[in-house]
Write an enzyme that holds these catalytic residues in place. Structure first.
Site, PDB file in Angstrom:
ATOM      1  N   GLU A   4       0.815  -1.201   0.000  1.00  0.00           N
ATOM      2  CA  GLU A   4       0.000   0.000   0.000  1.00  0.00           C
ATOM      3  C   GLU A   4       0.861   1.270   0.000  1.00  0.00           C
ATOM      4  OE1 GLU A   4      -3.132  -0.056  -0.358  1.00  0.00           O
ATOM      5  OE2 GLU A   4      -4.030   1.772   0.442  1.00  0.00           O
ATOM      6  N   ASP A   5       1.895   1.240   0.820  1.00  0.00           N
ATOM      7  CA  ASP A   5       2.604   2.502   1.097  1.00  0.00           C
ATOM      8  C   ASP A   5       3.973   2.631   0.439  1.00  0.00           C
ATOM      9  OD1 ASP A   5       0.483   3.069   2.692  1.00  0.00           O
ATOM     10  OD2 ASP A   5       1.434   2.419   4.550  1.00  0.00           O
TER      11      ASP A   5
END
Ligand code: MN
Length: 730
Positions: A80-81
């Site tokens: 996600e990051d």
């Protein structure tokens, strides 16, 4: 970064203590990759971001999860990051880890807004369904637990959101999975942010009592330990103060003040084996008076979430009741870590791989456990929740507003539209799923955000939608629309469906054109006109199959005459001038050639009718024979059907046929043959063969009348494995 490294070394130490054969290099590689990927990202408290995945991984180690889970926990925020991709994770750690990381990422993306309880239940189910692999949920719980522990660095609004989400979604999931330790901590942390005043008040009150509670607990602990060791029971006894949220709930639900909550502390006695659990119970009941009705044996009847222990409440010396839980170490571990405890006791595969093991195998033991306790309280409910995970027969999607809609698996945007409102479905022109236009038959996935595109005008559904939709709600609403809006079309569709069904039954449409026949048939179908009936078939209110079946029944019924020929002959006192040939009297004809039709092979007792053939005399049919029923519809041939009757001779025998359908088993034919020989019937032929996995026997036999035939049918039906005995009529 130094902090993260130190923290990671502590993690490795713990991993090695729990599992000396763990692949340390592989776990270290995951840490290095996560640390590099998160780079200079910081958490709100100013520490390097990677300290969060390391802490979450630490919790998964405490849960006793396997190596892949620990690695997945280390990487759980990387998809996600960071720039790290799914394929890179597959390349470095294999598919199993990548799938788990992706699963956790998906759960993280799910949007919550505060909702009513029913919506929460759907959300919980959705998360379970989305997770597929239970390890995804366990890592998500670890992730949430660490975030809740460090929530004080977040702003107030975020704290509130995360706390209510934790209380409504994650704590109940932990409870369902039997993970009491995590459930309690999540509840207390969430409670702290949700109702700080109540939380603080309870802590303050507990502090005031702390000293006396501590004295009480160590006194009891000493007494129980002494007694048990005197009787050679090896035990660990400890007291604990109940967790804050559970005290709060007790006060709230039972409307008590803190002072009125007596059982603030509880004791645990942990022993080596089940026999000792019951021994301990005996000693405790001997030492203190048990409170009636409070003893619970969760050892012989475990809770649905696998929890096992003996519970009893006894009165202490000052008359203060306290609860004692007695369990083995293994039960203790299960109580603390629930479903996760499964991995603790699983020996690692010899090839070091676990990815081949499917969900089925992983869940098999849970299912066995659940099946063995169907009767226990909310076992059904729990099983249902887990089933979603295992069999995936439901799908959970979001409206653009964030409401969760629960549909049968493989539902389409059409199902979704009709579940919102029939007006939405009837105006639907298209749909967007997660922002992209999709076809009508697109199968919805868990967590999809579905948006229905509508026009102002109600143009109505397409008939093809009935073949696409999965939910009965959508199907019914589409039918409703057709019922109301499209009568002409319905009649057309219904008529052709009915006609092909009549054809399948071997009936001609002409059979129902005669007005007196039609009146009777419409009565039978409960419709005012044929068009009404067709319209009902057209929109799906009546099945064509059912309608044709009723018509057939009615035709058979109508074919039965009010009085038989023999009755009429007797009534008129007329001397029967007609002579019976082969047991048949033909009205007004002497000595004519009689043959029995092969299509229905009638026997005396059957309602019969004769057909004058061209040059071969009269052929006798049963009145429920399909050929007769069809033929009556041909006006040009009506004159060739004549009344016939059985003469009561009792001398002749008649050949007829039976078809037996049975489970294919050894000795079946022998049993049939034996049954037939014990009866008076004469068997002309007996053939059996296998059709579609079933044994089908064709028997040709001779009987003197229907009674004898019925006896044979009854006897044959009683043979083991026989499913159906049928008189051939075609
Ligand atoms: Mn996280």
């Amino acid at each position: 970064m130094h902090l993260a490294l130190e923290q990671f070394e502590a993690l490795l130490e713990k991993v090695q203590a729990a599992n000396p054969t763990a692949d340390v290099a592989r776990i270290r590689h995951a840490f290095t990759l996560a640390a590099t990927a998160h780079g200079t990202q910081l958490r709100k408290d100013g520490t390097p971001f990677v300290t969060h995945p390391v802490a979450a991984a630490m919790i998964t180690v405490e849960m006793g999860l396997d190596e892949d889970s620990i690695i997945a926990a280390l990487l759980h925020d990387s998809l996600e990051d960071t720039a790290l991709t799914y394929d890179e994770i597959v390349k470095e750690f294999g598919t199993s880890v990548a799938v788990i990381v992706e699963g956790v990422t998906k759960l993280t993306r799910v949007q919550y807004t505060s909702k009513e309880e029913e919506q929460m239940e759907n959300l919980r189910k959705m998360l379970m369904a989305m997770a597929r692999d239970i390890r995804v949920i366990l890592i998500k719980l670890a992730d949430r637990l660490h975030n809740m522990r460090t929530m004080n660095y977040q702003v107030g609004k975020k704290q509130q959101e995360k706390a209510s989400e934790t209380m409504q979604i994650y704590a109940p999931i932990a409870h369902r999975l039997g993970m009491q330790r995590i459930k309690w901590e999540l509840e207390d942390l969430a409670f702290y942010y949700l109702d700080r005043a109540a939380y603080d008040a309870i802590v303050r009150d507990l502090d005031k009592k702390r000293e006396s509670l501590d004295t009480f607990m160590s006194d009891m602990q000493w007494k129980m330990t002494t007694r048990l060791s005197e009787h050679d029971i090896d035990s660990t006894v400890y007291g604990r103060i109940k967790h804050i949220y559970s005290i709060y709930r007790k006060m709230y639900t039972q409307k008590r003040t803190f002072e009125e909550v007596f059982d603030l502390c509880a004791f645990r006695v942990i022993v080596g084996n089940i026999a000792d659990c019951y021994n301990v119970l005996g000693h405790i009941h001997d030492m203190y008076t048990p409170v009636p009705g409070r003893f619970k044996d969760y050892i012989s009847t475990p809770k649905p979430n696998m929890y096992q222990s003996l519970h009893t409440t006894v009165l202490g010396e000052e008359g203060i009741p306290f609860e004692v839980q007695i369990r083995t170490w293994e039960m203790h571990h299960t109580a603390e870590y629930g479903i996760a405890a499964h991995w603790k006791y699983k020996t690692p595969g010899t090839d070091g791989k676990t990815e081949d093991k499917g969900d089925e195998e992983r869940f098999a033991w849970v299912r066995r456990l659940l099946e063995s306790q169907q009767e226990a309280g909310d076992a059904q409910e729990f099983f249902h929740d887990l089933r979603i995970d295992m069999f995936a027969d439901e799908v959970f999607v979001f409206t653009p507003r964030g409401d969760v809609i629960n549909l049968p698996a493989k539902s389409t945007p059409i199902d979704f539209a009709y579940s919102i409102h029939s007006a939405v479905g009837n105006r639907m022109t298209g749909a967007r799923v997660n922002g992209r236009i999709v076809p009508f038959d697109h199968a919805l996935q868990n967590g999809d955000i579905v948006e229905v595109i509508t026009t102002g005008a109600t143009h109505g559904p397409s008939r093809d939608w009935l073949k696409i939709v999965r939910s009965s709600e959508a199907r019914n609403k589409i039918r409703q629309w057709f019922k109301k809006e499209k009568r002409d079309e319905n009649i057309q569709h219904g008529k052709s469906a009915f006609e092909s069904e009549m054809k399948r039954l071997g009936l001609s449409m002409d059979a129902i054109t005669r007005s007196e026949v039609q009146t009777q048939i419409l009565k039978r179908l409960s419709f005012g006109s044929l068009d009404d009936a067709y319209a009902a078939i057209g929109y799906g209110g009546l099945s064509a199959q059912k309608a044709a079946g009723k018509v057939r029944d009615e035709l058979i019924h109508l074919a039965k005459p009010g009085k038989s020929l023999v009755d009429r002959i007797n009534q008129t006192q007329q001397r029967p001038t007609t002579k019976a040939v082969r047991g048949i009297i033909v009205e007004g004809v002497d000595n004519c050639l009689i043959k029995f039709s092969r299509c229905c092979s009638p026997v005396p007792g059957d309602n019969v009718v004769g057909f004058i053939t061209r040059g071969h005399g009269v052929s006798v049919h049963r009145r429920d024979c399909v050929n007769y029923l069809n033929a009556t519809a041909k006006p040009e041939e009506l004159g060739r059907w004549i009344d016939v009757a059985w003469a009561d001779t009792g001398k002749e025998t008649y050949q007829t046929n039976l078809t037996i359908t049975a489970k294919d088993r050894e000795g079946l034919v022998l049993d049939i043959a034996t049954a037939l020989t014990t009866m008076k019937v004469r068997v002309r032929s007996l053939n059996a063969r296998e059709i579609n996995g079933k044994a089908v026997a064709f028997i040709s036999l001779e009987v003197s009348d229907i009674k004898e035939l019925q006896n044979a049918i009854n006897k044959l039906s009683g043979i083991s494995g026989v499913i159906d005995v049928n008189r051939n009529s075609v």
